[in-house]
Design a protein around this motif. Structure first.
Motif, short mmCIF file in Angstrom:
data_model
loop_
_atom_site.label_atom_id
_atom_site.label_comp_id
_atom_site.label_asym_id
_atom_site.label_seq_id
_atom_site.Cartn_x
_atom_site.Cartn_y
_atom_site.Cartn_z
N LEU A 11 -13.70 33.31 -9.86
CA LEU A 11 -13.93 31.89 -9.58
C LEU A 11 -14.64 31.24 -10.76
O LEU A 11 -14.26 30.16 -11.22
CB LEU A 11 -14.75 31.73 -8.30
CG LEU A 11 -15.11 30.31 -7.90
CD1 LEU A 11 -13.86 29.46 -7.69
CD2 LEU A 11 -15.98 30.33 -6.65
N ALA A 12 -15.67 31.90 -11.29
CA ALA A 12 -16.39 31.37 -12.46
C ALA A 12 -15.46 31.26 -13.66
O ALA A 12 -15.52 30.28 -14.41
CB ALA A 12 -17.58 32.27 -12.79
N TRP A 13 -14.57 32.23 -13.83
CA TRP A 13 -13.61 32.20 -14.93
C TRP A 13 -12.72 30.97 -14.83
O TRP A 13 -12.47 30.29 -15.82
CB TRP A 13 -12.78 33.48 -14.91
CG TRP A 13 -11.83 33.67 -16.04
CD1 TRP A 13 -12.12 34.19 -17.28
CD2 TRP A 13 -10.43 33.37 -16.05
NE1 TRP A 13 -10.98 34.22 -18.05
CE2 TRP A 13 -9.93 33.73 -17.32
CE3 TRP A 13 -9.55 32.85 -15.11
CZ2 TRP A 13 -8.59 33.58 -17.67
CZ3 TRP A 13 -8.22 32.70 -15.45
CH2 TRP A 13 -7.75 33.07 -16.72
N LEU A 14 -12.25 30.65 -13.60
CA LEU A 14 -11.41 29.47 -13.40
C LEU A 14 -12.17 28.18 -13.67
O LEU A 14 -11.66 27.28 -14.32
CB LEU A 14 -10.85 29.45 -11.98
CG LEU A 14 -9.73 30.43 -11.68
CD1 LEU A 14 -9.41 30.43 -10.19
CD2 LEU A 14 -8.49 30.09 -12.50
N GLN A 72 -9.52 30.13 -2.35
CA GLN A 72 -9.87 28.78 -1.88
C GLN A 72 -11.11 28.84 -1.01
O GLN A 72 -12.01 28.01 -1.13
CB GLN A 72 -8.71 28.16 -1.10
CG GLN A 72 -7.55 27.75 -1.95
CD GLN A 72 -6.41 27.16 -1.12
OE1 GLN A 72 -6.52 26.99 0.09
NE2 GLN A 72 -5.31 26.86 -1.78
N LYS A 73 -11.16 29.83 -0.12
CA LYS A 73 -12.32 29.97 0.77
C LYS A 73 -13.59 30.29 -0.04
O LYS A 73 -14.66 29.75 0.25
CB LYS A 73 -12.07 31.06 1.81
CG LYS A 73 -11.10 30.64 2.87
CD LYS A 73 -10.87 31.75 3.88
CE LYS A 73 -9.88 31.32 4.94
NZ LYS A 73 -9.60 32.40 5.91
N LEU A 74 -13.47 31.15 -1.03
CA LEU A 74 -14.61 31.49 -1.88
C LEU A 74 -15.11 30.25 -2.61
O LEU A 74 -16.31 30.01 -2.70
CB LEU A 74 -14.23 32.59 -2.88
CG LEU A 74 -15.31 33.04 -3.84
CD1 LEU A 74 -16.52 33.59 -3.11
CD2 LEU A 74 -14.74 34.09 -4.80
N ALA A 75 -14.19 29.43 -3.11
CA ALA A 75 -14.57 28.19 -3.80
C ALA A 75 -15.28 27.24 -2.84
O ALA A 75 -16.29 26.62 -3.19
CB ALA A 75 -13.34 27.52 -4.40
N LYS A 76 -14.79 27.16 -1.62
CA LYS A 76 -15.39 26.26 -0.62
C LYS A 76 -16.78 26.74 -0.23
O LYS A 76 -17.73 25.96 -0.18
CB LYS A 76 -14.49 26.13 0.59
CG LYS A 76 -14.93 25.08 1.57
CD LYS A 76 -13.85 24.84 2.62
CE LYS A 76 -14.24 23.75 3.55
NZ LYS A 76 -13.86 22.44 3.11
#
Length: 102
Positions: free
Chosen positions: A60-63, A87-91
């Protein structure tokens, strides 16, 4: 196979795992000179995440950093086919507002 491929239109396909075990460099540093030139000349790119099998907080951090680095270099980046777990991790991380997901 590398983690991602950049085609001649500047679109990117990410493969496999986006996690702390597969990510040693940030996105922009991982690009070859030709790949950077392609992205810079197109000014935009789409990142296809449909082939991502697993992602963790490092992915997620890489994105997030990929989007930031592209923007700093004048390239508009859009993410699509983002896996549901990512998506859930980002949310949950309250990072979904940083990601330009289609």
């Amino acid at each position: 196979m590398s983690l991602f491929e950049v085609n001649d239109k500047g679109n990117i396909v990410v493969h496999g795992h986006l996690d702390r075990e597969t990510l040693s460099k940030n996105f922009w540093e991982s690009l070859s000179g030709n790949q950077r030139s392609t992205l810079l000349s197109n000014k935009k790119c789409q990142v296809d995440l449909g082939d991502v099998e697993r992602a963790d907080s490092a992915g997620l951090a890489w994105l997030i950093n990929a989007v930031r680095d592209a923007k700093q270099n004048g390239v508009s980046m859009t993410l699509y086919k983002m896996p549901e777990k990512l998506q859930k991790l980002a949310k949950i991380s309250d990072a979904d507002s940083f990601l330009p997901v289609e």
